[in-house]
Design a protein around this motif. Sequence first.
Motif, PDB file in Angstrom:
ATOM      1  N   ALA A  78       2.289 -29.907  75.350  1.00  0.00           N
ATOM      2  CA  ALA A  78       2.571 -31.326  75.611  1.00  0.00           C
ATOM      3  C   ALA A  78       1.525 -32.210  74.941  1.00  0.00           C
ATOM      4  CB  ALA A  78       2.614 -31.588  77.112  1.00  0.00           C
ATOM      5  N   ILE A  79       0.275 -31.789  74.979  1.00  0.00           N
ATOM      6  CA  ILE A  79      -0.795 -32.555  74.324  1.00  0.00           C
ATOM      7  C   ILE A  79      -0.531 -32.629  72.823  1.00  0.00           C
ATOM      8  CG2 ILE A  79      -3.256 -32.612  73.758  1.00  0.00           C
ATOM      9  CD1 ILE A  79      -3.703 -31.111  76.478  1.00  0.00           C
ATOM     10  N   ALA A  80      -0.200 -31.495  72.212  1.00  0.00           N
ATOM     11  CA  ALA A  80       0.054 -31.455  70.774  1.00  0.00           C
ATOM     12  C   ALA A  80       1.213 -32.378  70.400  1.00  0.00           C
ATOM     13  CB  ALA A  80       0.348 -30.021  70.331  1.00  0.00           C
ATOM     14  N   THR A  81       2.269 -32.326  71.177  1.00  0.00           N
ATOM     15  CA  THR A  81       3.429 -33.184  70.900  1.00  0.00           C
ATOM     16  C   THR A  81       3.057 -34.655  71.025  1.00  0.00           C
ATOM     17  OG1 THR A  81       4.952 -31.477  71.665  1.00  0.00           O
ATOM     18  CG2 THR A  81       5.785 -33.737  71.628  1.00  0.00           C
ATOM     19  N   ALA A  82       2.395 -35.017  72.108  1.00  0.00           N
ATOM     20  CA  ALA A  82       2.024 -36.422  72.323  1.00  0.00           C
ATOM     21  C   ALA A  82       1.032 -36.916  71.279  1.00  0.00           C
ATOM     22  CB  ALA A  82       1.443 -36.591  73.722  1.00  0.00           C
ATOM     23  N   ALA A  83       0.136 -36.052  70.839  1.00  0.00           N
ATOM     24  CA  ALA A  83      -0.878 -36.443  69.860  1.00  0.00           C
ATOM     25  C   ALA A  83      -0.370 -36.375  68.422  1.00  0.00           C
ATOM     26  CB  ALA A  83      -2.117 -35.558  70.008  1.00  0.00           C
ATOM     27  N   GLY A  84       0.784 -35.735  68.230  1.00  0.00           N
ATOM     28  CA  GLY A  84       1.333 -35.608  66.887  1.00  0.00           C
ATOM     29  C   GLY A  84       0.564 -34.617  66.021  1.00  0.00           C
ATOM     30  N   VAL A  85       0.075 -33.545  66.656  1.00  0.00           N
ATOM     31  CA  VAL A  85      -0.656 -32.504  65.926  1.00  0.00           C
ATOM     32  C   VAL A  85      -0.072 -31.156  66.307  1.00  0.00           C
ATOM     33  CG1 VAL A  85      -2.804 -33.863  65.894  1.00  0.00           C
ATOM     34  CG2 VAL A  85      -2.437 -32.181  67.714  1.00  0.00           C
ATOM     35  N   GLY A  86      -0.430 -30.133  65.564  1.00  0.00           N
ATOM     36  CA  GLY A  86       0.009 -28.785  65.887  1.00  0.00           C
ATOM     37  C   GLY A  86      -0.903 -28.161  66.926  1.00  0.00           C
ATOM     38  N   LYS A  87      -0.358 -27.211  67.680  1.00  0.00           N
ATOM     39  CA  LYS A  87      -1.173 -26.500  68.684  1.00  0.00           C
ATOM     40  C   LYS A  87      -2.371 -25.827  68.030  1.00  0.00           C
ATOM     41  CE  LYS A  87       1.425 -23.626  70.791  1.00  0.00           C
ATOM     42  NZ  LYS A  87       2.187 -22.727  71.671  1.00  0.00           N
ATOM     43  N   GLN A  88      -2.182 -25.318  66.822  1.00  0.00           N
ATOM     44  CA  GLN A  88      -3.284 -24.635  66.150  1.00  0.00           C
ATOM     45  C   GLN A  88      -4.447 -25.593  65.891  1.00  0.00           C
ATOM     46  OE1 GLN A  88      -0.334 -25.337  64.865  1.00  0.00           O
ATOM     47  NE2 GLN A  88      -0.542 -26.096  62.786  1.00  0.00           N
ATOM     48  N   THR A  89      -4.164 -26.861  65.667  1.00  0.00           N
ATOM     49  CA  THR A  89      -5.234 -27.856  65.487  1.00  0.00           C
ATOM     50  C   THR A  89      -6.050 -27.966  66.770  1.00  0.00           C
ATOM     51  OG1 THR A  89      -3.946 -29.094  63.872  1.00  0.00           O
ATOM     52  CG2 THR A  89      -5.728 -30.285  64.987  1.00  0.00           C
ATOM     53  N   ILE A  90      -5.374 -28.001  67.893  1.00  0.00           N
ATOM     54  CA  ILE A  90      -6.063 -28.101  69.177  1.00  0.00           C
ATOM     55  C   ILE A  90      -6.887 -26.843  69.438  1.00  0.00           C
ATOM     56  CG2 ILE A  90      -5.715 -28.171  71.684  1.00  0.00           C
ATOM     57  CD1 ILE A  90      -3.333 -30.056  71.125  1.00  0.00           C
ATOM     58  N   TYR A  91      -6.276 -25.687  69.256  1.00  0.00           N
ATOM     59  CA  TYR A  91      -6.992 -24.437  69.546  1.00  0.00           C
ATOM     60  C   TYR A  91      -8.134 -24.171  68.571  1.00  0.00           C
ATOM     61  CZ  TYR A  91      -3.816 -23.079  73.267  1.00  0.00           C
ATOM     62  OH  TYR A  91      -3.115 -23.011  74.448  1.00  0.00           O
ATOM     63  N   ARG A  92      -8.113 -24.835  67.439  1.00  0.00           N
ATOM     64  CA  ARG A  92      -9.223 -24.701  66.496  1.00  0.00           C
ATOM     65  C   ARG A  92     -10.494 -25.341  67.073  1.00  0.00           C
ATOM     66  NH1 ARG A  92      -7.283 -27.476  61.976  1.00  0.00           N
ATOM     67  NH2 ARG A  92      -5.878 -25.737  61.705  1.00  0.00           N
ATOM     68  N   TRP A  93     -10.316 -26.344  67.930  1.00  0.00           N
ATOM     69  CA  TRP A  93     -11.467 -27.100  68.430  1.00  0.00           C
ATOM     70  C   TRP A  93     -11.737 -26.910  69.912  1.00  0.00           C
ATOM     71  CZ3 TRP A  93     -14.174 -28.255  64.499  1.00  0.00           C
ATOM     72  CH2 TRP A  93     -13.545 -28.521  63.284  1.00  0.00           C
ATOM     73  N   TRP A  94     -10.728 -26.554  70.687  1.00  0.00           N
ATOM     74  CA  TRP A  94     -10.904 -26.381  72.132  1.00  0.00           C
ATOM     75  C   TRP A  94     -10.237 -25.091  72.589  1.00  0.00           C
ATOM     76  CZ3 TRP A  94      -9.300 -31.258  70.257  1.00  0.00           C
ATOM     77  CH2 TRP A  94     -10.226 -32.289  70.418  1.00  0.00           C
ATOM     78  N   PRO A  95     -10.860 -24.348  73.500  1.00  0.00           N
ATOM     79  CA  PRO A  95     -10.266 -23.091  73.950  1.00  0.00           C
ATOM     80  C   PRO A  95      -9.193 -23.265  75.029  1.00  0.00           C
ATOM     81  CG  PRO A  95     -12.419 -23.377  74.954  1.00  0.00           C
ATOM     82  CD  PRO A  95     -12.231 -24.509  73.970  1.00  0.00           C
ATOM     83  N   SER A  96      -9.134 -24.452  75.653  1.00  0.00           N
ATOM     84  CA  SER A  96      -8.189 -24.638  76.761  1.00  0.00           C
ATOM     85  C   SER A  96      -7.952 -26.119  77.014  1.00  0.00           C
ATOM     86  CB  SER A  96      -8.756 -24.014  78.042  1.00  0.00           C
ATOM     87  OG  SER A  96      -9.907 -24.735  78.462  1.00  0.00           O
ATOM     88  N   LYS A  97      -6.936 -26.384  77.818  1.00  0.00           N
ATOM     89  CA  LYS A  97      -6.672 -27.778  78.192  1.00  0.00           C
ATOM     90  C   LYS A  97      -7.838 -28.342  78.991  1.00  0.00           C
ATOM     91  CE  LYS A  97      -4.308 -27.202  82.627  1.00  0.00           C
ATOM     92  NZ  LYS A  97      -3.098 -27.445  83.403  1.00  0.00           N
ATOM     93  N   GLY A  98      -8.491 -27.497  79.784  1.00  0.00           N
ATOM     94  CA  GLY A  98      -9.640 -27.952  80.568  1.00  0.00           C
ATOM     95  C   GLY A  98     -10.780 -28.423  79.687  1.00  0.00           C
ATOM     96  N   ALA A  99     -10.998 -27.728  78.581  1.00  0.00           N
ATOM     97  CA  ALA A  99     -12.064 -28.125  77.656  1.00  0.00           C
ATOM     98  C   ALA A  99     -11.757 -29.473  77.022  1.00  0.00           C
ATOM     99  CB  ALA A  99     -12.253 -27.055  76.588  1.00  0.00           C
ATOM    100  N   ILE A 100     -10.495 -29.710  76.681  1.00  0.00           N
ATOM    101  CA  ILE A 100     -10.111 -31.004  76.102  1.00  0.00           C
ATOM    102  C   ILE A 100     -10.281 -32.098  77.150  1.00  0.00           C
ATOM    103  CG2 ILE A 100      -8.325 -32.327  74.899  1.00  0.00           C
ATOM    104  CD1 ILE A 100      -6.875 -29.593  74.473  1.00  0.00           C
ATOM    105  N   ALA A 101      -9.776 -31.841  78.352  1.00  0.00           N
ATOM    106  CA  ALA A 101      -9.862 -32.838  79.426  1.00  0.00           C
ATOM    107  C   ALA A 101     -11.315 -33.152  79.757  1.00  0.00           C
ATOM    108  CB  ALA A 101      -9.127 -32.343  80.665  1.00  0.00           C
TER     109      ALA A 101
END
Length: 192
Positions: free
Chosen positions: A37-60
């Motif tokens: 859901a974060i990837a969709t709302a941010a307009g990025v791929g999941k792999q972009t998120i996982y490249r920088w954060w290990p979990s939703k908790g880390a992003i939050a």
Amino acid sequence: MTPPNPELRNPRSHRAILDSTFELAVSKGYGKLTVEAIATAAGVGKQTIYRWWPSKGAIALDAINERMGHLTDFPDTGDIEADLRSQTTALAGLLSSDIGIVYRGVIAEAQSDPHLAANVRDAIVGPRSKLCRDRLERAVTAGQLRGDIPTRAMVQLLYGPLYYRFLLGTDDVQDAPELVGYILAGLRTHDS
């Protein structure tokens, strides 16, 4: 594997991920927050998120720490009670806001994620506890507070009730600054 260099993040994607995480956690509830859901709302791929954060908790955690900023800093007017009341009032306001909604979810997730728990301590609790201990040390030096009680214990006495109220919903956190006077009654020197 070496972690990616944070300076190489695309600033717009980084901002969109943090903002989307925060907004979704508030609007949908932290428990329903997903990386997809974060990837969709941010307009990025999941792999972009996982490249920088290990979990939703880390992003939050990054999103709330950024929003907390200096809101929980400790003033030093020379009056320890006024300073603690001011700081706990600011913290109670923060915990009662959308930041508190997301923070409560991160704390809950940290109970089963030791890495996230360590990051909560390192990014939020530790630095702010140090600021409090530093302010309390100055009050001890000034003779306003007893020197026979470790400042670490003073921090726990002062903030334990606020977090108890925040996490368990036993009382309104807005009332927590009133507890400062009661707690300080036991921490003051007989001369102050």
